[in-house]
Design a protein around this motif. Structure first.
Motif, short mmCIF file in Angstrom:
data_model
loop_
_atom_site.label_atom_id
_atom_site.label_comp_id
_atom_site.label_asym_id
_atom_site.label_seq_id
_atom_site.Cartn_x
_atom_site.Cartn_y
_atom_site.Cartn_z
N GLY A 17 0.79 -1.23 0.00
CA GLY A 17 0.00 0.00 0.00
C GLY A 17 0.82 1.27 0.00
O GLY A 17 0.30 2.35 -0.33
N ILE A 18 2.11 1.17 0.35
CA ILE A 18 2.94 2.38 0.36
C ILE A 18 3.02 2.99 -1.02
O ILE A 18 3.19 4.20 -1.18
N VAL A 22 -0.12 5.12 -1.43
CA VAL A 22 0.05 6.29 -0.56
C VAL A 22 0.95 7.32 -1.23
O VAL A 22 0.63 8.52 -1.25
N TYR A 27 -0.19 11.13 -2.25
CA TYR A 27 0.44 12.27 -1.59
C TYR A 27 1.38 13.05 -2.50
O TYR A 27 1.53 14.27 -2.35
N GLY A 76 -9.15 8.55 -0.33
CA GLY A 76 -8.08 9.53 -0.33
C GLY A 76 -8.54 10.92 -0.69
O GLY A 76 -7.97 11.92 -0.25
N ASP A 123 -4.70 13.45 7.47
CA ASP A 123 -3.65 12.69 6.82
C ASP A 123 -3.40 11.33 7.47
O ASP A 123 -3.17 10.34 6.78
N THR A 124 -3.46 11.28 8.80
CA THR A 124 -3.24 10.01 9.49
C THR A 124 -4.34 9.01 9.16
O THR A 124 -4.07 7.85 8.84
N LYS A 126 -6.26 9.05 6.54
CA LYS A 126 -6.14 8.71 5.12
C LYS A 126 -5.09 7.62 4.92
O LYS A 126 -5.30 6.65 4.18
N LEU A 127 -3.94 7.77 5.57
CA LEU A 127 -2.86 6.80 5.46
C LEU A 127 -3.31 5.41 5.91
O LEU A 127 -3.09 4.40 5.23
N VAL A 169 -6.03 3.87 3.45
CA VAL A 169 -5.46 3.44 2.18
C VAL A 169 -4.63 2.17 2.35
O VAL A 169 -4.75 1.22 1.56
N MET A 170 -3.79 2.13 3.38
CA MET A 170 -2.94 0.95 3.60
C MET A 170 -3.79 -0.30 3.86
O MET A 170 -3.50 -1.38 3.32
#
Length: 257
Positions: A67-68, A71, A75, A171, A177-178, A180-181, A184-185
């Motif tokens: 997932g990174i 991300v 971003y 997203g 932001d936290t 969302k991260l 998504v992951m």
């Protein structure tokens, strides 16, 4: 307050205008999306190879780290074909664009993604890093991917991009932001762990496999695999998710007085 459909239409038309006015810049954005996914593939598949003696742990490690890539795309600002299947179909559903208008954008994005991820994955293998463990690991993956049932593969492609586009949609909607991260992951882990098929990610793993294994593998079914996973991804994003979202949030018709 702007509706979700209007918000997604606006994003879709921005992408369309960028492709129309500056196709090179759009292609570079697509290339970088593929490159970001390539970095995720390097991390996740290296972990999978290192943990190949612990298959369950290895699969979780692969799914938990891939997932990174999405991300980074969200971003850092890049164009992912599978996500665009959802966002850019909205102006079509709203009758502000036609399918023929967005097809050149999809094709450019698809090619850019494939070139980006294939290039990064090619460099990774040619660099010789972790060669001793990557060779048997990639051979196992290739054997599994190139022996498939066409209908099952298509369905795995549909489910994959339904999930990917839910992640992309999140997203856009989630502002923290936290949060969302995390969302998504977890959503990316949801499609990787069951073994669903992402066409761009497949482009990367096949690039690794072809570079590492060469003629020791029969690649004749790879084009069909890529075709079916791509069609499935298009359906998953542009139909299975986009149509219900459009129906939920489109502006109500005004009643004639």
């Amino acid at each position: 307050m702007i509706s979700d459909v209007d918000m997604l239409c606006k994003l879709g038309k921005i992408k369309y205008q960028l492709m129309k006015t500056d196709p090179l810049r759009f292609f570079v954005r697509a290339f970088m999306a593929g490159a970001y996914l390539g970095l995720a593939a390097i991390l996740s598949y290296t972990l999978g190879a290192l943990l190949s003696d612990h298959s369950v742990v290895g699969k979780i490690a692969v799914a938990g780290t891939f997932g990174i890539g999405l991300v980074a795309i969200i971003y850092l600002g890049a164009e992912l074909f599978t996500g665009n299947c959802f966002v850019t179909i909205m102006p079509v559903l709203k009758k502000e664009l036609k399918v023929r208008d967005i097809l050149p954008m999809w094709i450019t994005c698809y090619i850019g993604n494939m070139v980006g991820i294939a290039f990064i994955c090619f460099l990774f293998i040619k660099g010789g890093s972790q060669e001793a463990i990557m060779t048997p690991y990639l051979k196992g993956i290739m054997e599994a991917k190139l022996h498939f049932n066409a209908v099952e593969l298509l369905i795995r492609g549909i489910l994959c991009n339904f999930i990917v586009c839910v992640a992309a949609y999140s997203g856009v909607k989630v502002k923290d932001d936290t949060a969302k991260l995390i969302i998504v992951m977890i959503l990316v882990m949801t499609f990787v762990l069951p073994g669903f098929e992402h066409c761009v990610a497949n482009g990367g793993i096949f690039a690794m496999g072809m570079t590492q294994l060469g003629n020791t593998v029969d690649w004749s079914l790879m084009p069909l695999h890529m075709l079916l996973s791509t069609i499935g991804n298009i359906i998953g994003g542009s139909v299975l998710l986009a149509v219900p979202v459009y129906m939920m949030f489109k502006a109500p018709k005004e009643k004639n007085m």
